[in-house]
Motif scaffolding. Structure first.
Motif, PDB file in Angstrom:
ATOM      1  N   VAL A 215       3.774  67.823 -59.037  1.00  0.00           N
ATOM      2  CA  VAL A 215       4.889  66.976 -58.590  1.00  0.00           C
ATOM      3  C   VAL A 215       4.559  66.411 -57.213  1.00  0.00           C
ATOM      4  N   ARG A 216       4.562  65.090 -57.119  1.00  0.00           N
ATOM      5  CA  ARG A 216       4.265  64.428 -55.846  1.00  0.00           C
ATOM      6  C   ARG A 216       5.387  63.508 -55.375  1.00  0.00           C
ATOM      7  N   THR A 217       6.478  63.527 -56.093  1.00  0.00           N
ATOM      8  CA  THR A 217       7.635  62.719 -55.730  1.00  0.00           C
ATOM      9  C   THR A 217       8.302  63.309 -54.484  1.00  0.00           C
ATOM     10  N   PRO A 218       8.683  62.482 -53.514  1.00  0.00           N
ATOM     11  CA  PRO A 218       9.402  62.996 -52.334  1.00  0.00           C
ATOM     12  C   PRO A 218      10.646  63.778 -52.743  1.00  0.00           C
ATOM     13  N   LEU A 219      10.867  64.889 -52.068  1.00  0.00           N
ATOM     14  CA  LEU A 219      11.936  65.816 -52.432  1.00  0.00           C
ATOM     15  C   LEU A 219      12.788  66.147 -51.217  1.00  0.00           C
ATOM     16  N   THR A 220      14.093  66.068 -51.399  1.00  0.00           N
ATOM     17  CA  THR A 220      15.042  66.499 -50.371  1.00  0.00           C
ATOM     18  C   THR A 220      15.849  67.663 -50.912  1.00  0.00           C
ATOM     19  N   SER A 221      15.929  68.735 -50.137  1.00  0.00           N
ATOM     20  CA  SER A 221      16.729  69.893 -50.521  1.00  0.00           C
ATOM     21  C   SER A 221      17.948  69.989 -49.617  1.00  0.00           C
ATOM     22  N   LEU A 222      19.123  70.105 -50.213  1.00  0.00           N
ATOM     23  CA  LEU A 222      20.350  70.375 -49.476  1.00  0.00           C
ATOM     24  C   LEU A 222      20.838  71.758 -49.885  1.00  0.00           C
ATOM     25  N   SER A 223      20.798  72.699 -48.956  1.00  0.00           N
ATOM     26  CA  SER A 223      21.291  74.049 -49.219  1.00  0.00           C
ATOM     27  C   SER A 223      22.303  74.410 -48.151  1.00  0.00           C
ATOM     28  N   PHE A 224      23.009  75.530 -48.351  1.00  0.00           N
ATOM     29  CA  PHE A 224      24.178  75.807 -47.533  1.00  0.00           C
ATOM     30  C   PHE A 224      24.177  77.257 -47.049  1.00  0.00           C
ATOM     31  N   THR A 225      24.514  77.424 -45.785  1.00  0.00           N
ATOM     32  CA  THR A 225      24.420  78.738 -45.164  1.00  0.00           C
ATOM     33  C   THR A 225      25.375  79.745 -45.779  1.00  0.00           C
ATOM     34  N   ASP A 226      26.447  79.268 -46.428  1.00  0.00           N
ATOM     35  CA  ASP A 226      27.416  80.190 -47.023  1.00  0.00           C
ATOM     36  C   ASP A 226      27.279  80.281 -48.540  1.00  0.00           C
ATOM     37  N   ASP A 227      26.136  79.850 -49.070  1.00  0.00           N
ATOM     38  CA  ASP A 227      25.902  79.944 -50.514  1.00  0.00           C
ATOM     39  C   ASP A 227      25.938  81.420 -50.913  1.00  0.00           C
ATOM     40  N   GLU A 228      26.873  81.767 -51.787  1.00  0.00           N
ATOM     41  CA  GLU A 228      27.047  83.166 -52.170  1.00  0.00           C
ATOM     42  C   GLU A 228      25.974  83.653 -53.132  1.00  0.00           C
TER      43      GLU A 228
END
Length: 294
Positions: A215-228
């Motif tokens: 996989v060479r497609t640009p990737l953005t990750s959105l994660s969250f500090t309160d993810d249970e």
């Protein structure tokens, strides 16, 4: 703006089954197409408000249900011989092919929620994507899970999942408030992944490792500090498998957007349209046009 009306379509997954999808069309010429890949045991209706909002922003947005989930559940789960790899190689691949054909030369985006981000490298045609956006996605390895669910994960994988699946012929998670109802092949494969430190790569081996490497497609990750469910370590582990893709990992605290909570599922709540959707997501889908968004 008028309410966006969704168009229902069934798509042949190429393996003898029909997959339910909904297509949200913008009023004018689309500026791009977005495929929303759902989380484990989450029905596409959960993403309806989000997909409608994307259409209001000028994107053609598509949601779908994996085989055995939501409107793609046409026979009892105990009759389905399907696993997570099938969801990727057949269901998601078939839907992506339809969306890519409809999109033509337009930019094409994949938004994967949790397992919808994990399976992307195994989806045929992902090379066509303009950008990948992962939401609340991590490896799932139970020892890296957030402290809130680590003990529950141990009980699930070492007790409830194998026992209940053997008794029922599928995993009746909906009855016990754990994940949701799942085909036996899905829960058993997912269990093996979650018990391995390298998750699906550790279980499925080199072919899957190479798929992530490719996989060479640009990737953005959105994660969250309160993810249970997903800890920061879970998120780092999964995205570490994407060795060749340009990555931008963004971990967001609820306080940054003036919210009390986001969690594993909260991103898709309509109340976050002015913040997470407009200010954090839209610039990833239309960077030039959204550059002035504060």
């Amino acid at each position: 703006m008028a309410t966006i009306q969704a168009e229902a379509r069934t798509i042949d997954n190429g393996n003898g089954h029909l997959i339910s999808s909904y297509w949200y069309h913008p009023a004018g010429t689309p500026r791009g197409a977005v495929l929303v890949a759902p989380a484990m045991a989450v029905e596409q209706r959960f993403y309806a408000d989000f997909a409608g909002w994307l259409a209001e922003q000028g994107f053609m947005a598509v949601t779908f249900d994996y085989l055995g989930m939501g409107l793609s559940r046409r026979v009892p789960l105990r009759q389905l011989d399907v696993d997570v790899l099938d969801w990727a190689r057949h269901d998601a691949s078939a839907v992506l092919a339809e969306v890519a054909e409809a999109a033509g030369d337009l930019p094409l985006y994949w938004i994967g929620h949790s397992v919808g981000a994990q399976i992307l490298p195994l989806v045929k045609g992902h090379e066509r994507l303009t950008r990948i956006v992962t939401i609340a996605a991590g490896s799932g390895y139970w020892r890296e899970n957030s402290p809130q669910i680590r003990r529950k994960a141990w009980l699930l994988w070492h007790g409830l999942a194998p026992v209940l699946t053997a008794l029922a012929g599928y995993f009746p998670g909906g009855r016990i408030g754990a994940v949701g109802d799942l085909p036996a092949g899905v829960i058993r494969q997912w269990r093996r992944w979650c018990l391995h430190p390298q998750y699906l790569i550790g279980v499925e081996g080199e072919p899957v490792r190479h798929a992530f490497d490719a996989v060479r497609t640009p990737l953005t990750s959105l994660s969250f500090t309160d993810d249970e469910m997903m800890s920061a370590r879970n998120t780092e582990s999964l995205h570490g498998f994407y060795t060749s893709a340009p990555k931008n990992l963004r971990r967001i605290a609820p306080s940054e957007i003036g919210a009390a909570r986001i969690g594993h599922f909260g991103f898709f709540r309509k109340s976050f349209a002015p913040t997470l959707w407009l200010r954090w997501l839209l610039p990833e889908l239309a960077p030039e046009e959204s550059r002035t968004v504060a």
